[in-house]
Design an enzyme around this catalytic site. Structure first.
Site, short mmCIF file in Angstrom:
data_model
loop_
_atom_site.label_atom_id
_atom_site.label_comp_id
_atom_site.label_asym_id
_atom_site.label_seq_id
_atom_site.Cartn_x
_atom_site.Cartn_y
_atom_site.Cartn_z
N THR A 40 0.84 -1.20 0.00
CA THR A 40 0.00 0.00 0.00
C THR A 40 0.87 1.25 0.00
O THR A 40 1.92 1.30 0.65
CB THR A 40 -0.93 0.04 1.21
OG1 THR A 40 -0.16 0.07 2.42
CG2 THR A 40 -1.84 -1.18 1.24
N ASP A 67 -3.15 -1.99 13.41
CA ASP A 67 -4.61 -2.01 13.48
C ASP A 67 -5.25 -1.25 12.32
O ASP A 67 -6.31 -1.63 11.83
CB ASP A 67 -5.08 -1.41 14.82
CG ASP A 67 -4.72 -2.31 16.00
OD1 ASP A 67 -4.75 -3.54 15.82
OD2 ASP A 67 -4.42 -1.78 17.09
N GLU A 72 -8.52 -1.37 7.27
CA GLU A 72 -8.75 -1.10 5.85
C GLU A 72 -9.09 -2.38 5.08
O GLU A 72 -9.99 -2.41 4.24
CB GLU A 72 -7.52 -0.43 5.23
CG GLU A 72 -7.39 1.05 5.54
CD GLU A 72 -6.37 1.71 4.64
OE1 GLU A 72 -6.56 1.69 3.40
OE2 GLU A 72 -5.38 2.24 5.16
N THR A 95 2.77 -0.58 15.30
CA THR A 95 3.37 -0.11 16.55
C THR A 95 2.80 -0.82 17.76
O THR A 95 3.53 -1.31 18.62
CB THR A 95 3.14 1.41 16.70
OG1 THR A 95 3.72 2.08 15.59
CG2 THR A 95 3.76 1.93 17.99
N LEU A 215 -15.90 -10.10 23.40
CA LEU A 215 -15.71 -11.26 22.54
C LEU A 215 -16.01 -10.84 21.11
O LEU A 215 -16.85 -9.96 20.88
CB LEU A 215 -16.63 -12.41 22.95
CG LEU A 215 -16.44 -12.96 24.37
CD1 LEU A 215 -17.55 -13.95 24.72
CD2 LEU A 215 -15.07 -13.63 24.51
N GLU A 271 -7.96 5.39 13.49
CA GLU A 271 -8.39 6.50 12.64
C GLU A 271 -9.37 7.39 13.39
O GLU A 271 -10.39 6.90 13.89
CB GLU A 271 -9.04 5.97 11.36
CG GLU A 271 -8.09 5.26 10.43
CD GLU A 271 -6.98 6.16 9.92
OE1 GLU A 271 -7.28 7.34 9.59
OE2 GLU A 271 -5.82 5.71 9.86
#
Length: 299
Positions: A40, A67, A72, A95, A215, A271
């Site tokens: 990407t 994450d 995405e 990270t 969960l 995000e």
């Protein structure tokens, strides 16, 4: 060796110089596995590569990154229509890697890659905000969101998840609670929130267990609100114990509505999304994910 269907790895551009990963892929290819690799460069690439994966007929799309990369790829997968939608594989290269860590993905790249290709594919939930933005792990608001959003990239690269804590302590004197009202199934609360965690997964911010009972295949979102008039005393209180802690409010629901008199920001798998009104709902069994047999987030 048993034959496995082809996979496509969507690799975050920041990880292209990862030599151990390159060696792990080459080794598995030598063993007979077909692994396509795409890198990407900008937002939207992951969705385009998922479409390419459908045309190639691969059984698994592997998200290689943190994450945000997983988010995405997941978002693109759940938008696919028809049969033979690829399963999700996870290769933790970010990270914090909160979702990968909480579901038990191995840290060793070769083991994680083998699991992503050959692991059992299990139907799991996702969540959607305002009928648009999705998250697979958690939506966090308040103090925690501002810290993870504002922590410098160089600090994160050098210290990983610990960087969030350090930056938070540096900003402690400038952070204030968010006033809001939250409703769900058999749930209603309003007041000042220091931290809001709405989890499909359990942890965020580099290993902080915000929703320890969550969960990923129960059709529910777990809510945790950390309250208090002042940041530092409330934070110390919440770190002591969860039992009978007056600064912790908990709930579970398939949806939550959040309203605030001022703009607040939620962090969705890394995000930011700002606004005054949020409708967050679970999407049951939204996609299949290759997980370890002892995954602690399965009921």
């Amino acid at each position: 060796m048993a034959e496995f269907p082809a996979s496509l790895l969507i690799l975050n551009g920041k990880s292209t110089d990862n030599l151990p990963l390159r060696e792990a892929i080459m080794l598995l290819r030598e063993e007979g596995m077909t692994i396509h690799v795409r890198v990407t460069w900008e937002k939207g690439d992951a969705a385009r590569f998922v479409e390419e994966a459908r045309k190639l007929g691969v059984a698994t799309v592997i998200a290689g990154g943190g994450d945000g990369t997983i988010n995405e790829v997941c978002t693109a997968l759940i938008q696919c229509e028809g049969d033979d939608i690829p399963a999700l594989g996870i290769l933790p290269l970010g990270t914090a890697n909160d979702f990968a860590t909480s579901v038990g993905i191995p840290e060793a790249l070769d083991k994680a890659l083998k699991l992503a290709i050959a692991g059992n594919a299990i139907a799991i939930d996702m969540a959607q905000v305002n009928k648009q933005t999705c998250f697979i792990n958690m939506a966090t608001g308040g103090f925690g969101t501002r810290i993870t959003t504002e922590t410098p990239e160089k600090l994160k690269a050098a210290l990983g998840g610990v960087s969030y804590i350090i930056h938070g302590l540096m900003r402690m004197d400038t952070l204030q609670p968010d006033r809001c009202e939250i409703r769900g199934e058999n749930f209603h609360w309003q007041g000042d929130a220091l931290v809001i965690g709405i989890g499909n997964g359990r942890q965020a911010g580099g290993g902080q267990q915000l929703c320890p009972n969550a969960l990923i295949n129960d059709g529910l979102l777990q809510l945790r609100i950390f309250t208090g008039d002042e940041i530092l005393p409330a934070l110390v209180s919440t770190l002591k114990s969860d039992e009978d802690n007056p600064n912790i409010i908990e709930g579970a629901s398939s949806w939550f509505d959040i309203q605030a008199p001022h703009e607040i920001t939620f962090n969705l798998d890394g995000e930011p999304l700002s606004g005054q009104n949020f409708h967050i709902e679970i999407l049951p069994a939204a996609l299949r994910c290759r997980l370890p047999p002892d995954c602690p987030l399965l009921r």
